[in-house]
Design a protein around this motif. Sequence first.
Motif, mmCIF file in Angstrom:
data_model
loop_
_atom_site.group_PDB
_atom_site.id
_atom_site.type_symbol
_atom_site.label_atom_id
_atom_site.label_comp_id
_atom_site.label_asym_id
_atom_site.label_seq_id
_atom_site.Cartn_x
_atom_site.Cartn_y
_atom_site.Cartn_z
ATOM 1 N N GLY A 166 2.078 6.321 -6.831
ATOM 2 C CA GLY A 166 1.259 7.444 -7.289
ATOM 3 C C GLY A 166 1.843 8.755 -7.148
ATOM 4 O O GLY A 166 1.663 10.049 -8.074
ATOM 5 N N SER A 171 -2.236 0.232 -11.030
ATOM 6 C CA SER A 171 -1.823 1.575 -10.285
ATOM 7 C C SER A 171 -1.375 2.837 -11.160
ATOM 8 O O SER A 171 -1.672 3.780 -11.143
ATOM 9 N N SER A 184 0.821 -1.115 -0.089
ATOM 10 C CA SER A 184 -0.075 0.054 -0.197
ATOM 11 C C SER A 184 1.128 1.219 0.068
ATOM 12 O O SER A 184 0.703 2.284 -0.772
ATOM 13 N N LEU A 236 2.478 1.663 -3.419
ATOM 14 C CA LEU A 236 1.530 2.269 -4.406
ATOM 15 C C LEU A 236 1.111 3.409 -4.134
ATOM 16 O O LEU A 236 1.167 4.492 -5.062
ATOM 17 N N TYR A 237 1.107 3.869 -2.960
ATOM 18 C CA TYR A 237 1.062 5.379 -2.657
ATOM 19 C C TYR A 237 2.281 6.361 -3.253
ATOM 20 O O TYR A 237 2.314 7.358 -3.620
#
Length: 802
Positions: free
Chosen positions: A278, A371, A271, A274-275
Amino acid sequence: MYAVWKLCWSNLIIKKVQNSFIAIIIMLSTFLLTTAVLVINNTNRVYEDMHAKTHGAHQILRLENGIHDPGQVHQWWAAQEGVRASDMMRYRYLSSMSHAGEEIPNVDLFMMNTPQGPYSVDKLLFVQGEERKAPEPGTAWIPTSLAYSNDIKVGDPIEFKTDKGTFQLRVAAVVIDISYCSPFATSGRIWMNDQDYDTHMSPLHGGDMYMIGLRFDDYSQHRAYWEGFARALGGPYLESVKDFESISSYYMIANRIISFIMVFLAVVMISVALYTLGFTISDAILSSYRTIGIIKSIGLTSRKVVSVYVSQYTLIALMSVLPGIGLSFFFSNQIVNSSMAYLNTGTDRNVQFLELAIWVGAVVIAVIFLSALLFSYKAHSVQPAQAIRYGMSEKKGSRALGMESTWKKKLLKLGSLPIEMVIGLRGIRKNARGSVLILVISALCTAVLVFGFIFVYSISSIHGTIGKWGYDSSDLSIRIDNPAVLSYDQLREDVLTDVRVKNYSRYGDANAVLPLNQELSAGKNQDTMGILLTVAEGNYDEIGYENIKGRNPLNDQEISVGVNIARSLNIDLGDPVDIYIEGVKHTLTVTGIYQAIANMAYTGRITAEVIQEGSRDDESVMNTVFINLQDGVSIEGFVNELHLRYGSAIGTASQAALVDEVFSQAVMILILPMSIMILLFLIITFVIIYSISRINMKKESRTYGIYKSIGMTSRQIRMSVTAGIFVISTLGALVGIPLGLTGLPPLLNFILADYGIVKVPLIMNGAGVAAMFPLSIMAACIGCWLASRSVRTTSPRILTME
C-alpha cells in the motif's frame, strides 16, 4: 489494453530494485505459510500411513495388578466384530539398560515375551537386521527410539540389570514399534525370545503382566464396545489403558509448535507486505501524479490506470509465489524427516506436494490482487488539470505547504542538535507513513528475535525450570536394582543419613482410574479415565515438584492433579474426587493443579500413605529415591562413591542427565526452524527499509541536491538519513522487546495447552535479550545506508534538476 500492458511493463523495468524487494517479501511470506501447511499435513500423513501399514493399536490394555483375569479380557475383545486384538503378551518391567559400558538413563522397559508372528496389531517393521517370526535365543529386537538416540546397531551387546543380577543380549534387529518409539518418550518394548524370557524374567519377584493391543475398524465407535465390556466385567475396567491420543501425541507436538509459530509469523509477514504494498502504490501514484493527469487527459480511463498497478503487482506475486512454494518443499522435508526420524524405514521419504500448497499460493496471489486494487483505487481521484498544474491535488498542495511551515518552526527548537540529526528527524516527520512502517517492522523483528531466542534458550536450559514441566528437580536419583544385596532400610541407614544429604524422598508410580459422570462421559466418549499417579514418601516440595495452583498433597486424604484432569472433570481446589487406585476406591480432596508434558498432564500426585492402605505392598511401588545434596557437594563425586560401595546393586543418574535424555531431541528439532525464521525476519527488515529509503531518496532528491550545493558532503547526507532511520528503528526495537517477552508467549501457551502445558516456563536471559536488541537496528541502518548510495555518485546539479 496494449497501453495498460506497456505502462505495466515500463513500471516493472524502471523500478527493478523496488519491485524485486516486494517480490522477496511476498516469496518469504509464501514460503513460511506453505511450509507450515506442508509440515502439519505431512506429519499427520506420515504417522497415519505408518499407523495403517503396521495395523497400529488404537488402545493398549496393560493388566498389571491382578484386578481382572487377563484371559477373560482377551477372550472378550478377540470375539468382537470390528475389533482386532493382539495376542495376550507377557511382559515384565525393567528400568536399567547399558550399552558400550554406559548405563542409559531414564528408561522404562517392557521386556516382552515375543509372540510368534504375524502380528494382527502393531506389526513390527524391520529397519536393521533380518526379519524373523521371533528373536533367536540370546538376541533381542529393540525400537528405533532406543537405537537411534543411543547409537545402538545390530550386533551390539546390551546389558540389563535385575534383582537377580545382570544378563546380556545381542541386538538382532532394530524395529519400528509404532506404539512405543515416539520422540521424547522414555519407555520402549524390548522383544525377547521365549526361552530368554523364561530364563531371565520369569524368576524375578512378582508375577507376569499382560499387554493387549486393540485396533478398531472405526475408532469413533469405541465407546459402544467399552460399554459392552463393562457389562461383561460386571463393573468398570480398573486397569491401565493407553489411548490413541496419548500414543500419537509425542509424534505431533514438535511439529505443531513449529507450524503454529510459522503460521503466525507468515500472517505477520504478509500483513507487513500488504502495508508495504500500500505504501509503495500510494507513493507511486503521488510521484507520478502529473504523469497520470497527462495520461488521463489524452483519453486513458481511471479504470485502466488502476489496472496498470493491479497488473504490475499481481504479476510480481505470480513470479514470487512459485519459488516460495518450491523452497518450502525442501525446508518442510527437513523438518518432517527430523521429527519423524524414528519412523524412518531407511528409504527416502519426501514431503508430498499437496494441492493445499497450491491453494495457499493462490490465496496469497488473490490477497495481493485485492490489496493492489484497493490501494490503487485512489488513482480515480486524480484530476488532470490539478495534476498537470500542481503535480498533486490542490488540497494536498496547500496542506503540504502548511505542514512545511509548521515543521520549519519546530526545527528552530532543535538548533542544539547536530545538523545531521536535524535533517534525519525532518525526514522522519516528512515521510510519516514510511516512518510508521519502519517502526512497526523494527518492533516485529525485535519481538521475533527476542521470543525465538528466549524459547530456544529455555528449552536448551530446561533443567532450570524442570519442576514447572511436571518433573522433579532433585540433584540425583538412586534406584535399587538388587534388594538382596541392598535393601531400602540399609540404603537409608548408610546413605540417606549422610551429612552431605540435604533431603530425600522415596518415589514410585501407580495406575488409577477415575469414573466419569454421565455428562462428562458423553463428552469424552468413555465412562472411565485411566491416569498414572506419582507416589512419594516425603515432601513433594523438597524434591522440586511444582503446582500452578494450590499445593502438593501432604496426607492420605489429598491429591494434586494435572491440568487436563482438572479440565476434563471440571474440578478445582477443594473438590472431592473418587478414584480407584489399583482397584481400591478412595475419595481424595484436590489440593493442587499442575502442568506436565508427560502423559499430557493426565496424571496425579498422592502420598505413599494412600498406597499403604491398598492391597499392594508399597515396596513394589516405591522403587526410586530422589536426593538433594548440600550446597557445594559434588554430585559426580557422590555418585562415584556410591558405585564403588554398592556396584551394580544400584542405578544412579543426575537430574541433568535425565533431562537431557528426554529433551535433547526437542532442541535439535526446534533450533533449525527457529533460526531460519529469525534470519528471514532480519532479511525482511533489511529489504523493507532499503525499499522505503530508496523511495524517500527519490522524493527528496532535490533537497539533497541543495544540501550538496551548499557544502554538505555525500557522507554527511547519508549519515543524516541513516540517523533518522536509527532513531525510528531504535524506538521500534524498544517496543519489540516487551512484545516478544509478553505478547508472543501466550500464543505458545495456546498451542501447548492440549499437551498439558498452559504456561510455557520461559527463562529470561538479559544478556541474550540485549544481544537481540541491536540486530533489527543494524539491519535497518545497513538497508538505509546502502539505499543512499545514489547520493554519492550524483552531482548536485542533476539532483536539483530532478
